[in-house]
Design a protein around this motif. Sequence first.
Motif, PDB file in Angstrom:
ATOM      1  N   TRP A   1      22.746  36.785  16.170  1.00  0.00           N
ATOM      2  CA  TRP A   1      21.450  36.646  15.512  1.00  0.00           C
ATOM      3  C   TRP A   1      20.457  37.725  15.942  1.00  0.00           C
ATOM      4  O   TRP A   1      19.464  37.959  15.249  1.00  0.00           O
ATOM      5  CB  TRP A   1      20.866  35.259  15.799  1.00  0.00           C
ATOM      6  CG  TRP A   1      21.717  34.184  15.207  1.00  0.00           C
ATOM      7  CD1 TRP A   1      22.502  33.291  15.863  1.00  0.00           C
ATOM      8  CD2 TRP A   1      21.898  33.914  13.819  1.00  0.00           C
ATOM      9  NE1 TRP A   1      23.172  32.484  14.976  1.00  0.00           N
ATOM     10  CE2 TRP A   1      22.811  32.844  13.707  1.00  0.00           C
ATOM     11  CE3 TRP A   1      21.382  34.478  12.640  1.00  0.00           C
ATOM     12  CZ2 TRP A   1      23.215  32.322  12.479  1.00  0.00           C
ATOM     13  CZ3 TRP A   1      21.785  33.959  11.424  1.00  0.00           C
ATOM     14  CH2 TRP A   1      22.687  32.890  11.351  1.00  0.00           C
TER      15      TRP A   1
ATOM     16  N   ARG B   1      25.498  42.429  12.254  1.00  0.00           N
ATOM     17  CA  ARG B   1      25.853  41.179  11.576  1.00  0.00           C
ATOM     18  C   ARG B   1      26.130  41.452  10.103  1.00  0.00           C
ATOM     19  O   ARG B   1      27.123  40.958   9.543  1.00  0.00           O
ATOM     20  CB  ARG B   1      24.712  40.170  11.734  1.00  0.00           C
ATOM     21  CG  ARG B   1      25.023  38.808  11.134  1.00  0.00           C
ATOM     22  CD  ARG B   1      23.932  37.795  11.454  1.00  0.00           C
ATOM     23  NE  ARG B   1      22.686  38.077  10.747  1.00  0.00           N
ATOM     24  CZ  ARG B   1      21.522  38.306  11.329  1.00  0.00           C
ATOM     25  NH1 ARG B   1      21.424  38.311  12.655  1.00  0.00           N
ATOM     26  NH2 ARG B   1      20.428  38.536  10.613  1.00  0.00           N
TER      27      ARG B   1
ATOM     28  N   ARG C   1      29.771  41.080   8.081  1.00  0.00           N
ATOM     29  CA  ARG C   1      29.901  40.251   6.879  1.00  0.00           C
ATOM     30  C   ARG C   1      30.431  41.058   5.700  1.00  0.00           C
ATOM     31  O   ARG C   1      31.283  40.572   4.939  1.00  0.00           O
ATOM     32  CB  ARG C   1      28.548  39.642   6.541  1.00  0.00           C
ATOM     33  CG  ARG C   1      28.133  38.490   7.462  1.00  0.00           C
ATOM     34  CD  ARG C   1      26.697  38.078   7.214  1.00  0.00           C
ATOM     35  NE  ARG C   1      26.348  36.835   7.895  1.00  0.00           N
ATOM     36  CZ  ARG C   1      25.114  36.376   8.037  1.00  0.00           C
ATOM     37  NH1 ARG C   1      24.090  37.079   7.529  1.00  0.00           N
ATOM     38  NH2 ARG C   1      24.876  35.233   8.659  1.00  0.00           N
TER      39      ARG C   1
ATOM     40  N   GLN D   1      33.948  40.437   3.733  1.00  0.00           N
ATOM     41  CA  GLN D   1      33.917  40.155   2.296  1.00  0.00           C
ATOM     42  C   GLN D   1      34.811  41.118   1.527  1.00  0.00           C
ATOM     43  O   GLN D   1      35.509  40.723   0.579  1.00  0.00           O
ATOM     44  CB  GLN D   1      32.472  40.228   1.797  1.00  0.00           C
ATOM     45  CG  GLN D   1      32.259  39.655   0.409  1.00  0.00           C
ATOM     46  CD  GLN D   1      32.658  40.603  -0.708  1.00  0.00           C
ATOM     47  OE1 GLN D   1      32.507  41.820  -0.565  1.00  0.00           O
ATOM     48  NE2 GLN D   1      33.166  40.053  -1.804  1.00  0.00           N
TER      49      GLN D   1
ATOM     50  N   ALA E   1      33.434  31.578   1.691  1.00  0.00           N
ATOM     51  CA  ALA E   1      32.331  32.208   2.419  1.00  0.00           C
ATOM     52  C   ALA E   1      32.126  31.563   3.788  1.00  0.00           C
ATOM     53  O   ALA E   1      31.817  32.250   4.774  1.00  0.00           O
ATOM     54  CB  ALA E   1      31.052  32.126   1.592  1.00  0.00           C
ATOM     55  N   SER E   2      32.305  30.248   3.873  1.00  0.00           N
ATOM     56  CA  SER E   2      32.123  29.559   5.156  1.00  0.00           C
ATOM     57  C   SER E   2      33.162  30.009   6.179  1.00  0.00           C
ATOM     58  O   SER E   2      32.862  30.116   7.378  1.00  0.00           O
ATOM     59  CB  SER E   2      32.203  28.048   4.957  1.00  0.00           C
ATOM     60  OG  SER E   2      33.462  27.673   4.407  1.00  0.00           O
TER      61      SER E   2
ATOM     62  N   ARG F   1      34.686  33.035   6.161  1.00  0.00           N
ATOM     63  CA  ARG F   1      34.313  34.394   6.567  1.00  0.00           C
ATOM     64  C   ARG F   1      33.179  34.369   7.585  1.00  0.00           C
ATOM     65  O   ARG F   1      33.167  35.160   8.533  1.00  0.00           O
ATOM     66  CB  ARG F   1      33.926  35.225   5.346  1.00  0.00           C
ATOM     67  CG  ARG F   1      35.081  35.602   4.442  1.00  0.00           C
ATOM     68  CD  ARG F   1      34.722  36.785   3.559  1.00  0.00           C
ATOM     69  NE  ARG F   1      33.555  36.517   2.718  1.00  0.00           N
ATOM     70  CZ  ARG F   1      33.616  36.042   1.480  1.00  0.00           C
ATOM     71  NH1 ARG F   1      34.807  35.771   0.933  1.00  0.00           N
ATOM     72  NH2 ARG F   1      32.520  35.830   0.771  1.00  0.00           N
ATOM     73  N   GLU F   2      32.232  33.464   7.392  1.00  0.00           N
ATOM     74  CA  GLU F   2      31.127  33.360   8.349  1.00  0.00           C
ATOM     75  C   GLU F   2      31.637  32.916   9.716  1.00  0.00           C
ATOM     76  O   GLU F   2      31.177  33.403  10.753  1.00  0.00           O
ATOM     77  CB  GLU F   2      30.079  32.381   7.827  1.00  0.00           C
ATOM     78  CG  GLU F   2      28.812  32.301   8.660  1.00  0.00           C
ATOM     79  CD  GLU F   2      27.933  33.532   8.552  1.00  0.00           C
ATOM     80  OE1 GLU F   2      26.879  33.573   9.212  1.00  0.00           O
ATOM     81  OE2 GLU F   2      28.299  34.478   7.812  1.00  0.00           O
ATOM     82  N   ARG F   3      32.597  32.017   9.726  1.00  0.00           N
ATOM     83  CA  ARG F   3      33.189  31.586  10.995  1.00  0.00           C
ATOM     84  C   ARG F   3      33.864  32.756  11.693  1.00  0.00           C
ATOM     85  O   ARG F   3      33.729  32.931  12.912  1.00  0.00           O
ATOM     86  CB  ARG F   3      34.205  30.466  10.747  1.00  0.00           C
ATOM     87  CG  ARG F   3      34.799  29.865  12.026  1.00  0.00           C
ATOM     88  CD  ARG F   3      35.956  28.938  11.731  1.00  0.00           C
ATOM     89  NE  ARG F   3      37.120  29.669  11.225  1.00  0.00           N
ATOM     90  CZ  ARG F   3      37.973  30.346  12.002  1.00  0.00           C
ATOM     91  NH1 ARG F   3      37.794  30.394  13.326  1.00  0.00           N
ATOM     92  NH2 ARG F   3      39.005  30.977  11.463  1.00  0.00           N
TER      93      ARG F   3
ATOM     94  N   ALA G   1      33.123  35.942  11.271  1.00  0.00           N
ATOM     95  CA  ALA G   1      32.090  36.885  11.701  1.00  0.00           C
ATOM     96  C   ALA G   1      31.533  36.477  13.057  1.00  0.00           C
ATOM     97  O   ALA G   1      31.376  37.315  13.961  1.00  0.00           O
ATOM     98  CB  ALA G   1      30.975  36.964  10.658  1.00  0.00           C
ATOM     99  N   ARG G   2      31.239  35.212  13.227  1.00  0.00           N
ATOM    100  CA  ARG G   2      30.714  34.740  14.505  1.00  0.00           C
ATOM    101  C   ARG G   2      31.772  34.869  15.607  1.00  0.00           C
ATOM    102  O   ARG G   2      31.452  35.225  16.745  1.00  0.00           O
ATOM    103  CB  ARG G   2      30.235  33.297  14.372  1.00  0.00           C
ATOM    104  CG  ARG G   2      29.072  33.136  13.394  1.00  0.00           C
ATOM    105  CD  ARG G   2      28.581  31.717  13.333  1.00  0.00           C
ATOM    106  NE  ARG G   2      27.576  31.551  12.290  1.00  0.00           N
ATOM    107  CZ  ARG G   2      26.537  30.730  12.367  1.00  0.00           C
ATOM    108  NH1 ARG G   2      26.350  30.010  13.455  1.00  0.00           N
ATOM    109  NH2 ARG G   2      25.667  30.637  11.371  1.00  0.00           N
TER     110      ARG G   2
END
Length: 287
Positions: A33, A39, A43, A47, A55-56, A58-60, A62-63
């Motif tokens: 963050w 960040r 992403r 993508q 998308a959820s 991919r976000e996992r 990324a983190r």
Amino acid sequence: MSRIVFALIWLVHLLPLRAMAVVGSAAGSVLFWLIPERRAVTRINLQKCFPQMRASERERLARGAFRAFCRAFVERAVLWWDSPERIKRMVRIEGLEHLEAAGPRVVIFAPHFAGLDAVGIRLSIEREMCTFYSHQKDPVLDRLLYDSRTRFRPQPKIASRIQGLRPVVRWVRDGIPLYFLPDMDVGARGAIFVPFFGVPAATVLGLPYIARMAGATVVPCVARMVPGGGYVGRFYPPWRDYPSGDDANDVRRMNAFIEERILEMPEQYHWLHKRFKTRPPGEARFY
């Protein structure tokens, strides 16, 4: 500011590996963050490479990539300041028989997974190696990274990218294995566009070029971060019929190998890097 950060990392290296892993992962969760540019890069990379993924998910990833990157950075403190014995305990090597079977001239192909430096330095404890080095903007970090990669060899074989490929070709010809990291976007010079997860990516021709010029065998080596602390460096069988004489085919083979390993541990790849920064003529930028 950087001196304060590295002083804190020095203190952290006194902790057990499991505790260091927790600290590094927690730092990654916070920095996800605090560094909006990286960040966004992460992403976009995910993508482009996994457009069909939710998308959820991919976000996992990324983190997770931030946690892996920061954990590896914190655990570099062991490589910077600790004993060879502790480094050996932290990094286990598998498949050394593949390296031994490759012959006297070897290029170790090491993609950018989180444990890349840990495995390279672990190998340098017991055998002479050569590699490239890119200078860092922060002078403190630059010195720490350089010293860690050369600390176990009184006469280190490490070449700046400005020097080009000639020094490492000569060293490989002399029987010194090259630990080579050719999977970053360093611009259009010396690169061609080949697919990486279906996306045209500027891919350097260094791997087939050095193998051809030095008469060397390519042996892949992949670093895997272990839950709870530590790493495993795994050697794969030497590549036969490489280089093939077709540069596009050879670097596509390299990218395909990386793709296979990424699918095994997607959060451990270096997604924070602008892998698609260089675009084919006329194509819009991604970042």
